[in-house]
Design a protein around this motif. Sequence first.
Motif, PDB file in Angstrom:
ATOM      1  N   ILE A  50       4.978  -6.746  -2.430  1.00  0.00           N
ATOM      2  CA  ILE A  50       4.450  -7.815  -1.569  1.00  0.00           C
ATOM      3  C   ILE A  50       3.538  -7.225  -0.499  1.00  0.00           C
ATOM      4  N   GLY A  51       3.984  -6.118   0.105  1.00  0.00           N
ATOM      5  CA  GLY A  51       3.179  -5.480   1.144  1.00  0.00           C
ATOM      6  C   GLY A  51       1.857  -4.948   0.626  1.00  0.00           C
ATOM      7  N   LYS A  76      -0.752  -7.680  -0.329  1.00  0.00           N
ATOM      8  CA  LYS A  76      -1.444  -8.275   0.831  1.00  0.00           C
ATOM      9  C   LYS A  76      -2.732  -7.542   1.157  1.00  0.00           C
ATOM     10  N   MET A  77      -2.737  -6.225   0.938  1.00  0.00           N
ATOM     11  CA  MET A  77      -3.936  -5.461   1.310  1.00  0.00           C
ATOM     12  C   MET A  77      -4.794  -5.135   0.103  1.00  0.00           C
ATOM     13  N   TRP A  80       9.081 -13.668  -8.920  1.00  0.00           N
ATOM     14  CA  TRP A  80       8.314 -13.919  -7.692  1.00  0.00           C
ATOM     15  C   TRP A  80       6.818 -14.066  -7.999  1.00  0.00           C
ATOM     16  N   PRO A 133      12.840  -0.891   1.811  1.00  0.00           N
ATOM     17  CA  PRO A 133      12.728  -2.324   1.526  1.00  0.00           C
ATOM     18  C   PRO A 133      12.825  -2.699   0.044  1.00  0.00           C
ATOM     19  N   VAL A 177       4.663 -17.331  -6.880  1.00  0.00           N
ATOM     20  CA  VAL A 177       3.606 -17.310  -5.861  1.00  0.00           C
ATOM     21  C   VAL A 177       2.225 -17.542  -6.483  1.00  0.00           C
ATOM     22  N   LEU A 218      10.247  -4.817  -4.810  1.00  0.00           N
ATOM     23  CA  LEU A 218       9.551  -6.101  -4.657  1.00  0.00           C
ATOM     24  C   LEU A 218       8.910  -6.214  -3.273  1.00  0.00           C
ATOM     25  N   MET A 219       9.608  -5.803  -2.237  1.00  0.00           N
ATOM     26  CA  MET A 219       9.017  -5.851  -0.884  1.00  0.00           C
ATOM     27  C   MET A 219       7.819  -4.917  -0.803  1.00  0.00           C
ATOM     28  N   GLU A 220       7.912  -3.768  -1.467  1.00  0.00           N
ATOM     29  CA  GLU A 220       6.765  -2.850  -1.484  1.00  0.00           C
ATOM     30  C   GLU A 220       5.577  -3.528  -2.152  1.00  0.00           C
TER      31      GLU A 220
END
Lengths: 379, 76
Positions: B22-23, B26-27, B50, B15, B54, B18-20
């Motif tokens: 974002i994931g 979240k946690m 980003w 991914p 955000v 950046l997707m890493e």
Amino acid sequence: MKILIIGGGMGGTILANNLARRLSQELRAGKARITMLSASDKHLYQPGLLYLALGRTTPDALYRDQAGLLEPGIEFHVDPVETFQLDNNKVTAKSGKSYDYDVLVIATGSRMVAEEVKGLAENAEFFYTEETALKMMRRLQEFQGGKVVITVGVPHKCPMAPLEITFMLHDYFKERGLADKVQLHYTYPINRVHSLENVAKWAGPEFGRLGITSETFFNIKEVDGAKKVLRSEEGSEVPFDLLIAIPAHRGMEVIEKNGLGQNGWIPTNKTKLNMEGRTNVFVIGDTTNIPISKAGSTAHFEAETLGENIAAMIKMGITAPVRDYDGKVFCFIEAGLDRATYAMFNYQNPPDPKAPTRAMHWFKMAYNKLYWASARGLL
Amino acid sequence: MAEKKIIDGRGSFCPGPLMELIGVLKMSQIGDELEVLSNDKGSAKDIPEWVRKVGHEFLGTREENGVWHISVKKTK
């Protein structure tokens, strides 16, 4: 040498069969033993759910008996693991029975967690389980027009699914004569329409050509079902008549409960595939925390690498792997209902997708059948 | 107590870094600092963009031997 494989999905099944062939002499001589524990006696071809949601296949075509997919000599039990005692080289399963091992492979997969976003589970359609895919199919059949929003959570299984469902929905509504009554709108978490730059370079203009609108830097915050509005973490709102979601995923609960990895993702060496800090525990498929696509092909190629390495360990008594996993992934990309392309890449080389063709679509259709040979380790 | 997490996104085309991020964000807990490692120079532009959009805090970027180290603090 006792090899214990936890999980009967794509990765676990391909690995078990791969090892059974490589170690056929050792199995017959009683020098090796392969045991698989799974939560189900059925094996689901998960990519087929995309077609099920669009009425292009039926549920029975997506299942086989797990035991029938396994090579003779593999012990198979429907007995999901509940506790991992890694320091003692054993696991305890739901039946209460303990299974010890010399080598453990964890391939328990992932699950969608739509319920973690306020309003999403109640107001969106999904295609990640048989039940939700069938519900989505019925909803699509009833839909006569309006704004269809496709939205994407992070992380999710199958990186091509967001694009595929969008392109396939375009053709689906066109076939039904509803093209003029349906507006497709796509949202994506980062600043382009796909994580792979070269895929985004192809898909973005394709969206434009087909009249599909999009919004990037859009991470799902909540869904207001009463107002039919989707809101993002970035502060925007998107109204919808029909919401299709690729929801965020987590690893399986048993991984979290046993403290093996946050959110169910086990820290894993990206080339050796061993669990960090363990030399006889390996992880493949969605369960790893490797920053790579959560896709069937990832599990497949990891399983082939690991099969070679475990067999070499047993046959030659070595501890160092003979082969590294290079990050190889191969994904078909359906670009509608009758054309497709693909992306192949690894840790070093990005993909370079070609223009979609009908031939590649039919290759994908053939692979949907050939998968069962792949799971048996024959392809 | 804020903790510093390293997200090794090197070699991750999909991914992607950046997707890493974002994931993992979240946690994470509010106040956590994260450092993304990426060998894609585009990350040095995309991630700060980003993060600002955000509403998290962008702490800075440095490049060492072709690897970009991009630091972020979770603020909400």
